[in-house]
Design an enzyme around this catalytic site. Structure first.
Site, PDB file in Angstrom:
ATOM      1  N   GLU A  48       3.104  -3.103   3.296  1.00 16.09           N
ATOM      2  CA  GLU A  48       3.870  -1.994   3.891  1.00 16.09           C
ATOM      3  C   GLU A  48       3.182  -1.479   5.151  1.00 16.09           C
ATOM      4  OE1 GLU A  48       3.428   2.542   3.522  1.00 16.09           O
ATOM      5  OE2 GLU A  48       3.897   1.737   1.541  1.00 16.09           O
ATOM      6  N   HIS A  49       1.872  -1.309   5.093  1.00 20.06           N
ATOM      7  CA  HIS A  49       1.121  -0.849   6.259  1.00 20.06           C
ATOM      8  C   HIS A  49       1.180  -1.858   7.401  1.00 20.06           C
ATOM      9  CE1 HIS A  49      -1.350   2.781   4.996  1.00 20.06           C
ATOM     10  NE2 HIS A  49      -0.667   2.480   3.891  1.00 20.06           N
ATOM     11  N   GLU A  83      -6.443   6.274   2.337  1.00 18.05           N
ATOM     12  CA  GLU A  83      -5.362   6.856   1.539  1.00 18.05           C
ATOM     13  C   GLU A  83      -5.744   6.921   0.063  1.00 18.05           C
ATOM     14  OE1 GLU A  83      -0.650   5.911   0.549  1.00 18.05           O
ATOM     15  OE2 GLU A  83      -1.593   5.105   2.363  1.00 18.05           O
TER      16      GLU A  83
END
Length: 378
Positions: free
Chosen positions: A152-153, A230
């Site tokens: 996703e990143h 994160e």
């Protein structure tokens, strides 16, 4: 009736019952411009068992969609409440398109299968789009927890058409927009919104993340730090801590037990100092799943750069396996007409290739053993 509509039915003009049925089908053509059900019924090949002549009236000619190879498959109209003032058009893209917007292999190849929902909101001042991939953390290979979140990143870090890593977010910030993405157990979702006048360019940048993302080695090394950061913030979140306790108590063979966020330890793709590369790992040091895989496919020796290379290769294989048109849904909403939104979406997202089904697959750059890589990316 047939003469009045300037259309010749395939069965001729001698059967009165068939001719009356044919007339009803002609009426569907006239409904298509203003009625969602008429549009849906008319554009299905099974309903229109007819051919048109050169003298067909313009309304009928437009409705029959002579360039049927480029038209999507229209789904049943959305059932909405009486107070919902928006207009909807759900559809499925039937054929994959090439870079020039033409149907690949003349429409004889594989189907695209991407589901799209177009929404017109005349009162909105913004244009927004979202892509949902029906694959999330549950699909992570056990050897690399967090690869779905990492993917996703990585999708935001440039594409072949827009190679600059910050071009997407910079364009949105300059035109009153914002973006976000999230990875759940079963889905990965990407979304953005921007002022309506700048929606088409933003959608073009956005769609290219799924057509041809770069996934550069340098970006892979740097983005691992963002994933690790994160995860570090989650360590002091009580809700996250309780959630992880439930995962640890779950059946180890169930996908719920997987560590979904990822960090530098589970995704060792970060750049390392050159001094750390001089001592390769041996069999006795390989006590993790990843160490065991690298030892088995790399003759018993590997270093930190081998780990980073392998993680990137698995990332590419994971993307190829799960980011397929049949596994994705696109939703766009804006003040533009449904026809205009369709003209924006179809030629762009129709170009997303199904890399998993491509026959002539090249080797993954940097992969030690492609077969092993794809095995562990499933």
């Amino acid at each position: 009736i047939a003469h009045r509509h300037h259309i010749v039915p395939t069965w001729g003009r001698h059967n009165t019952i068939q001719l009356l049925l044919f007339h009803l089908r002609c009426q569907l053509l006239l409904l298509c411009e203003n009625n969602d059900w008429g549009r849906y019924l008319v554009r299905q090949n099974s309903v229109l068992d007819m051919k048109t002549t050169d003298s067909t009236c313009h309304r009928c000619r437009n409705a029959t969609m002579t360039n049927i190879s480029l038209s999507p498959d229209y789904l049943l109209p959305v059932i909405k409440g009486k107070s919902d003032y928006r207009s909807y058009r759900p559809l499925i893209l039937p054929y994959p398109l090439d870079d020039e917007g033409k149907v690949k292999d003349g429409g004889n190849g594989e189907r695209n299968g991407l589901t799209v929902i177009l929404i017109q909101d005349q009162n909105s001042k913004h244009f927004a789009a979202a892509v949902s991939v029906a694959s999330g953390a549950s699909a992570d290979p056990r050897a690399l927890p967090g690869i779905a979140h990492f993917c996703e990143h990585m999708c935001f870090l440039g594409s072949e058409a827009y190679p600059k890593e910050n071009e997407y977010k910079q364009y949105l910030s300059q035109h009153g927009g914002k973006s976000n993405a999230s990875t759940s157990a079963s889905h990965t979702t990407y979304q953005f919104d921007v002022l309506a006048d700048y929606g088409q360019k933003a959608l073009d940048i956005f769609s290219n993340f799924f057509i041809a993302p770069l996934f550069t080695m340098s970006g892979t090394e740097r983005e691992v730090h963002a994933v690790d950061s994160e995860n570090s913030k989650n360590l002091i979140n009580d809700g996250r801590r309780r959630w992880q306790i439930l995962k640890d108590l779950a059946d180890k063979n169930h996908h719920f037990s997987k560590f979904s966020t990822g960090n530098k330890k589970t995704l060792p793709a970060a750049a390392v100092d050159s001094g750390d590369d001089s001592s390769p790992h041996r069999k006795e040091e390989g006590n993790s799943r990843l160490d065991g895989i690298l030892w088995s496919i790399n003759d018993g020796e590997y270093d930190e750069h081998d780990k980073a290379t392998f993680v990137r290769a698995v990332l590419l294989a994971f993307h190829k396996r799960h980011y397929r048109p049949t596994n994705m849904t696109v939703v766009v909403v804006g003040p533009q007409t449904l026809d205009e939104l369709e003209s924006w979406v179809v030629p762009r997202f129709g170009r997303i290739p199904d890399r998993w089904l491509e026959k002539n697959e090249g080797t993954v750059e940097g992969a030690t053993e492609e077969v092993a890589v794809e095995k562990w990316a499933k």
